[in-house]
Design an enzyme around this catalytic site. Structure first.
Site, short mmCIF file in Angstrom:
data_model
loop_
_atom_site.label_atom_id
_atom_site.label_comp_id
_atom_site.label_asym_id
_atom_site.label_seq_id
_atom_site.Cartn_x
_atom_site.Cartn_y
_atom_site.Cartn_z
N HIS A 267 0.82 -1.21 0.00
CA HIS A 267 0.00 0.00 0.00
C HIS A 267 0.85 1.26 0.00
O HIS A 267 0.39 2.33 -0.39
CB HIS A 267 -0.91 0.01 1.23
CG HIS A 267 -0.17 0.13 2.52
ND1 HIS A 267 0.38 -0.97 3.16
CD2 HIS A 267 0.14 1.20 3.29
CE1 HIS A 267 0.99 -0.56 4.27
NE2 HIS A 267 0.86 0.74 4.36
N CYS A 410 -11.92 -12.01 18.88
CA CYS A 410 -12.87 -13.05 18.55
C CYS A 410 -13.98 -12.43 17.72
O CYS A 410 -14.53 -11.42 18.08
CB CYS A 410 -13.31 -13.69 19.83
SG CYS A 410 -14.92 -13.89 20.28
#
Length: 556
Positions: A267, A410
């Site tokens: 990038h 998570c």
């Protein structure tokens, strides 16, 4: 003298329950800023660089010191404003307002390119915040491990009948983000060969258990992969080599990996990608004397790598872009079919985004790993019927080394984030946890980013480049009472290619916190469901109806 460099600095966030600031609402951003620069967390902490090329936590060391000073005196009805890593103002607000508001790397669109940004950066007028570097919620490489794991599991399901054993992934980059690929790949059952030009990064990943072995030649690395595949036990190998060289050599040899991707810092062609044939020292010198030559050479090498990826795809490899904008760089250098292989979000992740599922993360401000293990157990208790999630938590505890303050990531969605947060807040209140928890997420989430070459690639209604959505997300999180909110430009894919917002909230055990987390951690993922429902995705529309979201334009 570069005000951004100080090799004498060694930043370690305070642990325990003793406050350095006036409340946990200001202690938390202070500790998380410091944690971003922990030597086991940041890529180049002496330069304030956390990850992702030049993604920094503060503009320079004077700004860092002043931010810490202000946070220590900040009252619970005041808000600190941070402009590209520089503390620029403190204003009276109210107790439920954010304690810190951050804007990093934002440019008027016509000027939103690396050339203009780099000039501002050299003059000390801007700072590249990446995503979680400048928003003070980076947790080390774990921060992207589960997302990468979920992607590789999806690859196995789509291409190999769910069986990754005996298969291997070729990739590049072992920086703060790329370093997740090796561990995530082996967790998903694949062996992984990752090319990296900086030996210190390979050694860092070995030390933190993200890489199993190091190789210094392609033949050595391939032998390790072949042995692992024959044994059925996956292995990850960090190969000291340029990815463009290795990818092209495999094409030449007629060796086709099962999966091909890349997570070099493509990038940022000036600072993030080493041209073929160059040494690290040569590139460092050239960046000071001839930036244009570095960019040209880097993009030429990216074109070689992408051309090799296309040829490996044609030979049968499952090939995907992992969000570093390497296809765009190659396209600009003449590889007109660079986008013939898909990005990972439209190919594998978007159905999760439609339900507001994304990278929910939390950090134990106590510094005590037991606080994380107790929250792991609470997640299992509250979400009992998700064996995939339970398996992830078990693997994470066994295989992921904490970096800095203990943390967990998570992927959960709209249905679960707020109730998990309120349960964590209750655990702080009743003394189960030894200090407050902070909850945040990556900017890579369902409602918080506009990035046409990554998260919003190939939206079904063509709204890939519409960036109202992350702005609305930041505004809503501010109104909802988040502890700190950030709005960035250019993270992940570089200047001109993305806008995105971040949110962090403190669970300090108070009733006020319970109300705030209930609002913030419902509204934040709900904006992702809203965004995808508005684009026409049936999964998102159904989720919105099931969860009772009030979306006025959603037809019955």
């Amino acid at each position: 003298m570069d005000k951004r460099h100080d090799s004498s600095r060694r930043i370690i966030a305070p642990h325990g329950s003793q406050l350095s600031c006036k409340s946990w609402l200001t202690e938390a951003p202070m500790r998380m800023l410091m944690n971003n620069l922990h030597p086991d967390v940041a890529e180049r902490p002496e330069d304030l660089v956390v990850y992702g090329g030049i993604g920094r936590a503060a503009r320079d060391w004077d700004c860092y010191d002043k931010i810490i000073e202000v946070l220590k005196r900040l009252e619970d009805d005041e808000t600190l404003m941070v402009q590209s890593g520089k503390p620029v103002g403190v204003f009276r607000t109210h107790a439920d307002a954010p304690r810190v508001l951050i804007a990093n790397s934002n440019l008027v669109p016509h000027w939103a390119n690396w050339e203009h940004f780099n000039e501002l950066d050299k003059q000390g007028l801007a700072m590249y915040g990446q995503m979680t570097a400048g928003s003070w919620i980076y947790i080390g490489t774990q921060g992207i491990v589960q997302g990468t794991y979920e992607t590789f599991v999806a690859v196995a399901k789509q291409h190999f009948g769910g069986v990754a054993a005996g298969k291997w992934i070729l990739t590049g980059g072992l920086g703060g983000m790329g370093g997740a690929q090796t561990l995530a790949g082996t967790m998903a059952g694949f062996s992984v060969l990752a090319c990296e030009v900086d030996e210190t990064r390979i050694d860092f990943r070995l030390r933190t258990r993200y890489v199993d072995k190091k190789a210094t030649s392609l033949d050595e690395a391939l032998a390790m992969i072949n042995d692992a595949n024959a044994s059925g036990k996956p292995v990850s190998v960090g190969l000291l080599a340029n990815a463009a060289d290795v990818f092209a050599e495999l094409v030449k040899r007629g060796i086709t990996p099962d999966v091909v991707t890349d997570q070099t810092s493509a990038h940022d062609p000036l600072n993030g990608y080493l041209p073929q044939g160059w040494t690290m020292a040569q590139a460092a010198d050239m960046r000071k004397t001839d930036e244009a030559a570095v960019v040209k050479a880097a993009k030429a090498s990216m074109a070689v790598q992408v051309q090799a990826m296309l040829e490996l795809q044609a030979a049968g490899a499952a090939t995907l872009d992992y969000g570093n904008n390497i296809r765009q760089m190659a396209f600009e250098t003449g590889v007109k079919n660079a986008f013939d292989f898909p990005g990972f979000v439209p190919a594998y992740i978007r159905p999760l985004f439609c339900e507001g599922i994304g990278p929910f993360r939390w950090v134990a401000l106590s510094g005590d790993p037991e606080d994380i293990y107790k929250t792991d157990a609470k997640v299992k208790e509250l979400i009992p019927d998700n064996p995939h999630l339970h398996n992830w938590l078990d693997m994470a505890r066994e295989r992921i080394a904490f970096q800095g303050l203990p943390a967990r990531i998570c992927w959960v969605g709209l249905k679960d984030r707020a109730r998990l947060a309120q349960a964590f807040n209750e655990m702080v209140k009743n003394g189960e946890l030894s200090a407050p928890i902070v909850i945040g997420r990556d900017h890579l989430d369902s409602g918080s980013v506009a990035s046409p070459n990554r998260e919003t690639e190939s939206m079904m209604d063509g709204s890939d480049a519409v960036s109202d959505w992350p702005l609305l997300n930041a505004l809503l999180n501010t109104a909802s009472g988040a502890t700190w909110v950030s709005l960035h430009h250019g993270g992940g894919v570089g200047m001109g290619f993305s806008q995105h917002s971040g949110v962090v909230i403190v669970c300090d055990g108070t009733e006020a916190a319970a109300k705030r987390v209930g609002r913030v951690l419902w509204n934040d993922p709900a904006t992702g469901v809203m965004r995808h429902a508005d684009a026409g995705y049936e999964i998102a529309k159904n989720c919105a109806k099931e969860q009772g979201l009030d979306l006025p334009m959603l037809k019955d």
